[in-house]
Design an enzyme around this catalytic site. Structure first.
Site, short mmCIF file in Angstrom:
data_model
loop_
_atom_site.label_atom_id
_atom_site.label_comp_id
_atom_site.label_asym_id
_atom_site.label_seq_id
_atom_site.Cartn_x
_atom_site.Cartn_y
_atom_site.Cartn_z
N SER A 143 70.98 24.71 -20.66
CA SER A 143 71.90 25.64 -22.01
C SER A 143 72.72 24.69 -22.89
O SER A 143 72.28 23.38 -22.58
CB SER A 143 72.68 26.35 -21.25
OG SER A 143 74.01 27.23 -21.33
N TYR A 157 78.01 26.04 -13.22
CA TYR A 157 76.74 25.91 -14.17
C TYR A 157 76.65 25.27 -14.92
O TYR A 157 75.35 24.56 -15.44
CB TYR A 157 77.41 27.62 -14.87
CG TYR A 157 76.33 28.06 -15.95
CD1 TYR A 157 74.61 28.87 -15.04
CD2 TYR A 157 75.92 27.30 -17.55
CE1 TYR A 157 74.25 29.23 -16.38
CE2 TYR A 157 74.87 28.28 -18.19
CZ TYR A 157 73.97 29.23 -17.57
OH TYR A 157 72.98 29.18 -18.41
#
Length: 250
Positions: A143, A157
């Protein structure tokens, strides 16, 4: 660019989102895709869509956190098809209460376990097959939260995706001379079910302007079409449209 016809790909997190998009894109190129995930129904739907349009897909249900199970899947693929050309290491989760200020750590351990432990379990299993054959590609979904630091994505995350970046780069350093190349995808906002866990929902009209799963699938195909001598270490992808931060998003 390489012809992918007849290649064998193992796609994790294949029931929805980026995994489903990649599986469909690879199948259109003549790649046999093995779909893995925890939930059977979404995998069945993806496999059906691929097979009905002339592709070849099969399902091997499994949990990426189960190392023995992932090892068995990789070994079985090798036994059945004689090779494994691609692992698309794609599973991942997030939680709604994701920032230090929330004061709630519930779910954070699972984010780390799924996103990091799951990634290295699958990569390890694929490497055991790819080393003896002298070639193979491992693509892992990270990401932009693993490239920079994103309050919007949250603490657990973001930490998990930074770990994934390290796993990928160290794989290239150690395994490149074994004919194995590793690429990490670092997308910005993608319209997938993970957006449903956002503390502040993304409006439908804006989700349609974000990166789509099928876009990510085409990028996976592009990477695989590169000659084996070429490694794309990291691909950073952004939506052309930049959403404005809403109050509370960081």
């Amino acid at each position: 660019m390489r012809n992918l016809e007849g290649m064998v790909a193992w796609v994790t997190g294949a029931g929805t989102g980026i995994g489903a998009g990649a599986a469909m894109a690879l199948a259109r190129e003549g790649v046999r895709v093995i779909l893995t995930g925890r939930r059977l129904n979404p995998l069945t739907e993806v496999a059906k869509a691929i097979n009905e349009t002339g592709g070849i897909a099969e399902i091997v249900q499994g949990d990426a956190m189960d190392r023995a199970d992932m090892n068995k899947i990789a070994v079985d693929i090798k036994k059945k098809y004689g090779k494994l050309d691609l692992l698309f290491n794609n599973h991942g989760i997030n939680v709604t209460d994701r920032n230090w200020g929330g004061g709630n750590l519930e779910g954070w351990d699972k984010v780390i376990d799924v996103n990091v432990k799951g990634a290295y379990n699958c990569a390890h299993s694929a490497l055991e097959v790819m080393r003896p054959q002298g070639e193979g590609t491992i693509i892992t979904t990270s990401s932009k939260a693993g490239v920079g630091y994103s309050p919007r994505a949250g603490v657990a995350y973001g930490a998990s995706k930074h770990a994934v970046m390290a796993l990928n780069q160290l794989m290239n350093i150690e395994e490149g001379n074994n004919g194995i190349r590793a690429c990490v995808l670092s997308p910005g906002e993608v319209d997938t079910p993970i957006l449903d866990y956002r503390p502040i929902p993304v409006p439908k009209e804006e989700r349609e302007r974000l990166i789509q799963s099928e876009d990510m699938g085409e990028i996976v195909v592009f990477i695989m079409k590169m000659p084996p001598r070429v490694t794309l270490n990291e691909v950073i992808i952004s939506p052309t449209y930049t959403r404005k931060l809403q109050p509370g998003e960081g």
